[in-house]
Design a protein around this motif. Sequence first.
Motif, mmCIF file in Angstrom:
data_model
loop_
_atom_site.group_PDB
_atom_site.id
_atom_site.type_symbol
_atom_site.label_atom_id
_atom_site.label_comp_id
_atom_site.label_asym_id
_atom_site.label_seq_id
_atom_site.Cartn_x
_atom_site.Cartn_y
_atom_site.Cartn_z
ATOM 1 N N GLU A 1 30.794 -42.873 -43.528
ATOM 2 C CA GLU A 1 30.178 -43.130 -42.223
ATOM 3 C C GLU A 1 29.525 -41.862 -41.676
ATOM 4 O OE1 GLU A 1 29.783 -45.752 -40.550
ATOM 5 O OE2 GLU A 1 31.276 -47.226 -41.207
ATOM 6 N N PRO A 2 28.382 -42.004 -40.985
ATOM 7 C CA PRO A 2 27.778 -40.810 -40.374
ATOM 8 C C PRO A 2 28.720 -40.183 -39.347
ATOM 9 C CG PRO A 2 26.664 -42.825 -39.630
ATOM 10 C CD PRO A 2 27.614 -43.224 -40.720
ATOM 11 N N GLY A 3 28.619 -38.883 -39.202
ATOM 12 C CA GLY A 3 29.450 -38.187 -38.221
ATOM 13 C C GLY A 3 28.728 -38.023 -36.899
ATOM 14 N N LEU A 4 29.289 -37.170 -36.037
ATOM 15 C CA LEU A 4 28.743 -36.963 -34.691
ATOM 16 C C LEU A 4 27.639 -35.915 -34.698
ATOM 17 C CD1 LEU A 4 32.144 -36.764 -32.787
ATOM 18 C CD2 LEU A 4 30.446 -38.591 -32.508
ATOM 19 N N HIS B 1 21.083 -40.602 -47.540
ATOM 20 C CA HIS B 1 22.015 -41.112 -46.531
ATOM 21 C C HIS B 1 23.442 -41.137 -47.075
ATOM 22 C CE1 HIS B 1 23.673 -43.564 -43.273
ATOM 23 N NE2 HIS B 1 22.629 -43.139 -42.580
ATOM 24 N N ASP C 1 22.817 -46.504 -39.106
ATOM 25 C CA ASP C 1 22.494 -45.294 -39.876
ATOM 26 C C ASP C 1 22.843 -44.004 -39.141
ATOM 27 O OD1 ASP C 1 21.541 -46.693 -41.993
ATOM 28 O OD2 ASP C 1 19.410 -46.330 -41.612
ATOM 29 N N ASP D 1 27.912 -42.581 -35.214
ATOM 30 C CA ASP D 1 29.189 -42.494 -35.912
ATOM 31 C C ASP D 1 30.040 -43.701 -35.505
ATOM 32 O OD1 ASP D 1 30.651 -41.758 -33.492
ATOM 33 O OD2 ASP D 1 32.059 -40.779 -34.851
ATOM 34 N N PRO D 2 31.076 -44.034 -36.288
ATOM 35 C CA PRO D 2 31.830 -45.272 -36.057
ATOM 36 C C PRO D 2 32.412 -45.364 -34.647
ATOM 37 C CG PRO D 2 32.500 -44.233 -38.121
ATOM 38 C CD PRO D 2 31.560 -43.295 -37.460
ATOM 39 N N HIS E 1 24.388 -37.557 -40.923
ATOM 40 C CA HIS E 1 24.198 -38.824 -41.636
ATOM 41 C C HIS E 1 23.650 -38.642 -43.044
ATOM 42 C CE1 HIS E 1 20.256 -37.947 -39.972
ATOM 43 N NE2 HIS E 1 19.741 -38.714 -40.898
#
Lengths: 83, 946
Positions: free
Chosen positions: B617-620, B596, A49, A52-53, B589
Amino acid sequence: MNDLDPAGEPHITTTTEERLVYMANQIARFFASQPHEAAVAGAAKHLADFWDPSMRQRIRAHLAGGGEGLNPIAREAVAALKR
Amino acid sequence: MVITETPDLGTPAPRASGDVTLTIDGKTITASEGTSILRAAKLAGTSIPKLCATDSLKAFGSCRLCLVEIEGRAGTPASCTTPVAEGMVVHTQTPTLKRLRNGVMELYISDHPLDCLTCAANGDCELQDVAGAVGLREVRYGYAGENHLADAKDTSNPYFTYDPAKCIVCSRCVRACDEVQGTLALTIAGRGFASRVAASQDESFFTSECVSCGACVQACPTATLTESNVIEIGQPEHSVVTTCGYCGVGCTFNAEMRGEELVRMVPFKDGKANHGHSCVKGRFAWGYATHKERILKPMIRERTSDPWREVSWDEAIGHAASEFKRIQAKFGRLSVGGITSSRCTNEETFLVQKLVRAGFHNNNTDTCARVCHSPTGYGLKTTFGTSAGTQDFDSVDHADVIMVIGANPTDGHPVFASRMKRRLRAGARLIVIDPRRIDLVRMPHIEADYHLPVRPGANVAVLTAMAHVIVTEGLVDQAYVAERCDLDAFYDWAAFVARPEHSPEATQGASGVPAGDLRAAARLYATGGPAAIYYGLGVTEHSQGSTAVMAIANLAMATGNVGKPGSGVNPLRGQNNVQGACDMGSFPHELSGYRHISDAATRRLFESDWGVTLDEEPGLRIPNMLDAAVDGQFKGIYIQGEDILQSDPNTHHVASGLANMECVVVHDLFLNETALYAHVFLPGSTFLEKDGTFTNAERRIQRVRKVMSPRNGYEDWQITQLLSNALGYPMAYVHPSQIMDEIARLTPSFAGVSYQKLDDAGSLQWPVTGAAPEGTPVMHVQGFVRGKGLFVLTEYVATDEKVGPRFPLLLTTGRILSQYNVGAQTRRTDNALWHEEDRLEIHPSDAEDRGVKDGDWVKLTSRAGDTSLRALITDRVAPGVVYTTFHHPLTQANVVTTDYSDWATSCPEYKVTAVQVSPSNGPTDWQKRYETFAHDHRALAAQPTE
Ligand code: SF4
Ligand code: SF4
Ligand code: SF4
Ligand code: FES
């Protein structure tokens, strides 16, 4: 880089990889008080969750290379990551 | 245009009860029981002359102007202190009353200068108005007798002037300081003719206890206490209601203007967060908007060692966009990101994250709330289902027990603190959990029942031990838990906290809190009636920040303290729009409304509205962006209204990350510390120069209204829009209300919000939905948002930041009243007078061990770095603990903070750093070099090359 080179100063920043291991362990430690299966699932979901990838990919590569420093729940959680 | 004035009804509204019917001047009226005749008359349209009464203060009955006659009663009672009664027949204008009032006025005027035409309050003076209202035509006493006309003015306060010659000794100021502000700085010294207003022990206002909140100035009916700006500029001619840009209390103000010049900010009586009160920051500290160091022209430079070059907006925006495009082409889509600001409006924040998601095509968006309240979001969402506090501020009036944890409301959230103090003076009990003896622990008429001086880093041990007491002593509200909470989780939790290792006796070694006090505090919280928890960054900024928030939520659920008045879990937000920045989808995220990014249905909603495909996809997060930058993978960033070099932990690491980037775009008011590493500087607009909304700590959405044109040329949302268009993702908003419409369209909890609705209602507390069209002051009333409240196991894990022989002391940090965060704004106002430098608080025994005397320069060293500042010796801090504020760039407290962070959200562990303190001669070499470096860079900006 300019003349105020921070690298010359004393600090505790480690490599990104070490930091990821540290963070994964920290997450695992929170879930550790739950029953084992729930703990692993909780930690894995947290990684999926919030990371990041590229971070997930690096920690999976770290595990594939032996996973040095990862605590047992963190190991299982990283192993459980789909991607 | 005119000044919006809320009528003064003379005395406060009584607590609601039954109605009575009476007659005033022949008119039959109905008023609620307990209402004063003065107020009832005013409500019915009859003004009775008054001077010592005002509706923000309890009636006092001293001026004798509001006299009335009541049939069947002898004499002429004061209408401000006489309540209405059934069948009463009141006369407000009779020959006797006229004679009496005239006499009173004559006495006042005989000792009052008659320079009305040149007085600063001309046109805004109640004495003048009342003289007119009573029909005063002559003053028989003359000025020959004794008078105060030659008394000296006190101009020590930078923002207001005290001119005793004009004082009528109505004591409204004294009562405002007592009742509204709760500082008790003023008294009436002397008796009879000699009586005068005095600050503290007859000191100047500046050196007294006064905290410059302005409540006395507001209450004064004459020109005695007047804003110095009004004396200088003159009376304003129109006003606009807007919201303070400083802290999460979200006070609203009437910005009183002369044309485009701001004359004064007057707290708005109908403001639902502040009810007419303010603090020194919002009331007075807005001069930074016109400070000479503010940058008004865009600037660029190739390398950060080059001088800045002033350029047109087109060139700056074009350069930034082409750099971002070049970087993405070379290093990949994920090599850039953006940071939104908790100081900017909801609309601006929404737009920045939209630019990142739709314009950069990734989710590398984050907000500075990361470094303050991200654990609140995580913890409350997990346990209750919503990432927000549960109550409105008014709820504190119903609390019988108040527990303050890791917050210092009198400094950080002063206007709410005044409310809280009022409730405490009225008898609510108080528990304070804090390493430091904050002011609230002991102040006039307030004394905490328990102060638990927790060692920095051990909050979870203390909170879990409180849960242990509540469970093992049978204090759980079983019926509440059975009805509202997930029972399996509850039983697991109850068994967990009941373990002997969680008892207060077992944990006192680690926590530093005596077991007896902890047990007593837990019993009081569980059994003392409605109990409310207020907490701040002393809870969140820890490696177990999220765990502590969940431990707090557990306590509230176990004792049935969620979903009813006077209770709840209430985070005190630091910056004005922390809540809003989180709500607006700033985090990597989640999209607005905490959904989400991996949720396909939510993504589809945004995708169809925005016409793009979103990354699933969640980022940084900010720290991860910096790590990636150090590793050479993250190369460009757009930072709106944030100074990450100063506000983020481990300054050296932040600096190396920034230095490694190829395009750093800083969008701010001043060349902040981060801008030392910037390639593009986009000058921002202040809250006075733009339209938008802020959301305060009670989830209250309030309008920010433009009162003057942006001196930099654009409102901040327009600048983001220009950048987005240049990047190739078109935006075409003409007013921020359209951005809010989009937010409402895409965010269920904002569904019913629009500018029209906000204008009509004044403010709205989200969720604003079909089911709650007027908003939701208290959450979880019918049940928890997530369905059943979830108890979570909260094992105490000691931080890895440990004391040892080299670093034997624990440093914790905080803020003070007059300054705001890194101080970029407040330092550029006269507030600087109250806080010239950051000091290190150290216990006398620790100081003595090190040969440190009060005021000495000391070096503060941690594993991360060192800095120097002056020592302040005090037993406010326990032995072994030192404390400092972080308002000055030269102190660079974050040079010593480490990069340990919250396990769940990476919120940095600012509140615990192992340090050593040793005597020193002055600033460290690093500070000196930094000062020169910063100075040189700014100088380059001051003299742009052609
Ligand atoms: S400014 Fe506020 S604190 Fe100071 S004397 Fe007036 S009411 Fe009291
Ligand atoms: S300073 Fe103003 S409010 Fe205070 S006693 Fe004098 S006239 Fe009244
Ligand atoms: S309490 Fe906060 S919102 Fe209110 S005036 Fe002060 S800084 Fe502004
Ligand atoms: S207003 Fe009632 S006595 Fe002054």
